[in-house]
Design an enzyme around this catalytic site. Structure first.
Site, PDB file in Angstrom:
ATOM      1  N   SER A   1     -16.537   0.864   1.066  1.00 14.10           N
ATOM      2  CA  SER A   1     -15.851  -0.294   0.481  1.00 14.10           C
ATOM      3  C   SER A   1     -16.652  -1.561   0.754  1.00 14.10           C
ATOM      4  CB  SER A   1     -14.458  -0.449   1.109  1.00 14.10           C
ATOM      5  OG  SER A   1     -13.857  -1.658   0.671  1.00 14.10           O
TER       6      SER A   1
ATOM      7  N   TYR B   1      -9.188  -1.160   8.562  1.00 10.97           N
ATOM      8  CA  TYR B   1      -9.894  -0.764   7.337  1.00 10.97           C
ATOM      9  C   TYR B   1     -11.342  -1.254   7.378  1.00 10.97           C
ATOM     10  CZ  TYR B   1     -10.443   0.122   2.283  1.00 10.97           C
ATOM     11  OH  TYR B   1     -10.846   0.583   1.050  1.00 10.97           O
TER      12      TYR B   1
ATOM     13  N   THR C   1      -6.830   0.571  -9.391  1.00 11.26           N
ATOM     14  CA  THR C   1      -6.287   1.899  -9.043  1.00 11.26           C
ATOM     15  C   THR C   1      -4.886   1.705  -8.451  1.00 11.26           C
ATOM     16  OG1 THR C   1      -6.904   1.954  -6.695  1.00 11.26           O
ATOM     17  CG2 THR C   1      -8.621   2.587  -8.276  1.00 11.26           C
TER      18      THR C   1
HETATM   19  N1  LIG Z   1      -9.092   0.450  -5.250  1.00 17.14           N
HETATM   20  C1  LIG Z   1      -9.885  -0.378  -4.611  1.00 17.14           C
HETATM   21  O1  LIG Z   1      -9.874  -1.612  -4.863  1.00 17.14           O
HETATM   22  C2  LIG Z   1     -10.876   0.151  -3.600  1.00 17.14           C
HETATM   23  C3  LIG Z   1     -11.867  -0.723  -3.154  1.00 17.14           C
HETATM   24  C4  LIG Z   1     -12.794  -0.260  -2.218  1.00 17.14           C
HETATM   25  C5  LIG Z   1     -12.743   1.037  -1.756  1.00 17.14           C
HETATM   26  N2  LIG Z   1     -11.756   1.880  -2.201  1.00 17.14           N
HETATM   27  C6  LIG Z   1     -11.764   3.254  -1.667  1.00 17.14           C
HETATM   28  O2  LIG Z   1     -11.794   4.161  -2.735  1.00 17.14           O
HETATM   29  C7  LIG Z   1     -11.206   5.408  -2.315  1.00 17.14           C
HETATM   30  C8  LIG Z   1     -10.192   5.842  -3.354  1.00 17.14           C
HETATM   31  O3  LIG Z   1      -9.203   4.839  -3.447  1.00 17.14           O
HETATM   32  P1  LIG Z   1      -8.368   4.564  -4.780  1.00 17.14           P
HETATM   33  O4  LIG Z   1      -8.250   3.105  -4.914  1.00 17.14           O
HETATM   34  O5  LIG Z   1      -8.892   5.379  -5.884  1.00 17.14           O
HETATM   35  O6  LIG Z   1      -6.941   5.117  -4.285  1.00 17.14           O
HETATM   36  P2  LIG Z   1      -5.794   5.940  -5.044  1.00 17.14           P
HETATM   37  O7  LIG Z   1      -4.579   5.765  -4.196  1.00 17.14           O
HETATM   38  O8  LIG Z   1      -5.736   5.595  -6.485  1.00 17.14           O
HETATM   39  O9  LIG Z   1      -6.304   7.436  -4.942  1.00 17.14           O
HETATM   40  C9  LIG Z   1      -6.485   8.068  -3.712  1.00 17.14           C
HETATM   41  C10 LIG Z   1      -6.257   9.541  -3.900  1.00 17.14           C
HETATM   42  O10 LIG Z   1      -6.497  10.162  -2.627  1.00 17.14           O
HETATM   43  C11 LIG Z   1      -5.419  11.022  -2.327  1.00 17.14           C
HETATM   44  N3  LIG Z   1      -5.249  11.083  -0.878  1.00 17.14           N
HETATM   45  C12 LIG Z   1      -4.739  10.097  -0.086  1.00 17.14           C
HETATM   46  N4  LIG Z   1      -4.686  10.525   1.177  1.00 17.14           N
HETATM   47  C13 LIG Z   1      -5.172  11.786   1.180  1.00 17.14           C
HETATM   48  C14 LIG Z   1      -5.350  12.758   2.190  1.00 17.14           C
HETATM   49  N5  LIG Z   1      -4.988  12.521   3.462  1.00 17.14           N
HETATM   50  N6  LIG Z   1      -5.876  13.945   1.853  1.00 17.14           N
HETATM   51  C15 LIG Z   1      -6.228  14.221   0.580  1.00 17.14           C
HETATM   52  N7  LIG Z   1      -6.054  13.355  -0.430  1.00 17.14           N
HETATM   53  C16 LIG Z   1      -5.534  12.137  -0.129  1.00 17.14           C
HETATM   54  C17 LIG Z   1      -4.206  10.427  -3.017  1.00 17.14           C
HETATM   55  O11 LIG Z   1      -3.196  11.397  -3.260  1.00 17.14           O
HETATM   56  C18 LIG Z   1      -4.808   9.868  -4.303  1.00 17.14           C
HETATM   57  O12 LIG Z   1      -4.790  10.829  -5.350  1.00 17.14           O
HETATM   58  C19 LIG Z   1     -10.610   5.140  -0.931  1.00 17.14           C
HETATM   59  O13 LIG Z   1     -11.490   5.650   0.043  1.00 17.14           O
HETATM   60  C20 LIG Z   1     -10.534   3.626  -0.864  1.00 17.14           C
HETATM   61  O14 LIG Z   1     -10.589   3.153   0.445  1.00 17.14           O
HETATM   62  C21 LIG Z   1     -10.828   1.462  -3.111  1.00 17.14           C
END
Ligand SMILES: NC(=O)c1ccc[n+]([C@@H]2O[C@H](COP(=O)([O-])OP(=O)(O)OC[C@H]3O[C@@H](n4cnc5c(N)ncnc54)[C@H](O)[C@@H]3O)[C@@H](O)[C@H]2O)c1
Length: 271
Positions: A139, A152, A186
């Protein structure tokens, strides 16, 4: 078709960035194991792809080390190879160190960092056989700090440096890189995206003037996982529309005017 005949695992593939990666890798020919704690979400993605031979659902909680190792080993055994592991599943966290308790800290570290360590540890022997790759979803919050995101920030910074450590330890057989998204549209970020005060505060902070779409993060994941990145190893590809390129100083252009007011701006700068 950069992933034709290749096999990929995407953790957290049922939603958001993981779903974007699943769709992109599948479109480019990969057989994709969509691993998620919510099998119904993963199944909905698989159903939408309509290709049961190349989009396989596995229920897994990345907190469960045994299940995570089984996911990796069984996927490699079932398809006879493993070419790419995308460690994407993660959780957000809000709070200063004085506001969060030890149990929460440990959960964030376990979901966001330990799962990357454990899945990678299990996958590397399989990836060595195919000269494969790992892409970790870190991130922009791992590159610098945010107000009230202590656990985080720490977890994602750990993912970025674990990426580098694995990259140098396991080259040349396995390449390991990270993608660091900024604000991305997301379900995880919906609390921010739907809050007008938060979005107003983002004004001037996001040079692109908008959040990323998941397909834009998926494109970076696919690049790093593909042979197009055959000499890219240990890199953290920040995909934040320029957010972290900013020093944090005020927007002088906006306050003092652009070219038409250059004289005024220059004298203000000189004081
Ligand atoms: N959305 C943002 O702005 C953003 C920014 C930077 C980094 N991220 C990172 O991107 C990655 C994905 O995030 P996202 O925004 O797509 O989230 P999201 O909530 O849309 O999707 C996450 C998915 O992971 C699954 N999940 C959660 N915990 C889990 C576990 N313990 N075991 C297996 N599956 C699990 C959830 O069911 C979901 O389908 C994360 O690592 C997050 O930290 C997101």
């Amino acid at each position: 078709m950069r992933f034709k005949d290749k096999v990929a695992i995407v953790t957290g593939g049922g939603s958001g960035i993981g779903e974007g990666a699943v769709r992109r890798l599948h479109r480019e020919g990969a057989t994709v194991v969509i691993a998620d704690i919510r099998p119904e979400a993963a199944q909905a993605v698989a159903d939408d792809l309509g290709d049961p031979a190349r989009a396989i659902v596995r229920e897994v909680n990345v907190l469960d080390n045994e299940a995570l190792a089984a996911l990796v080993d069984e996927s490699a055994a079932r398809f006879g190879r493993l070419d790419l592991l995308v460690n994407n599943a993660g959780m957000g966290s809000f709070g200063k160190v004085t506001q969060i308790d030890l149990a929460h800290w440990r959960e964030v570290m376990a979901v966001d960092v330990e799962s990357v360590f454990w899945a990678s540890r299990t996958a590397i022997p399989h990836l060595e056989k195919t000269r494969g790759a790992i892409v970790n979803v870190a991130s922009a919050s791992g590159v610098a700090a945010d107000y009230g995101f202590a656990a985080y920030n720490a977890a994602k910074a750990a993912v970025i440096n674990l990426t580098r450590a694995m990259a140098i330890d396991h080259a040349p057989l396995v390449r390991v890189n990270a993608v660091s998204p900024g604000l991305t549209r997301t379900p995880l970020a919906v609390g921010l995206l739907d809050n007008p005060d938060v979005m107003a505060a983002y004004d001037g902070v996001l040079p692109m003037g908008r959040a990323a779409e998941t397909s834009e993060i998926a494109a970076a994941i696919a690049f790093l996982g593909s042979d197009d990145a055959s000499y890219v190893n240990g890199h953290n590809l920040v995909v934040d529309g320029g957010m972290t390129a900013h020093t944090g100083q005020p927007n002088f252009s906006r306050i003092l005017g652009d070219a038409s007011h250059l004289d005024q701006a220059e004298s203000a700068f000189r004081g």
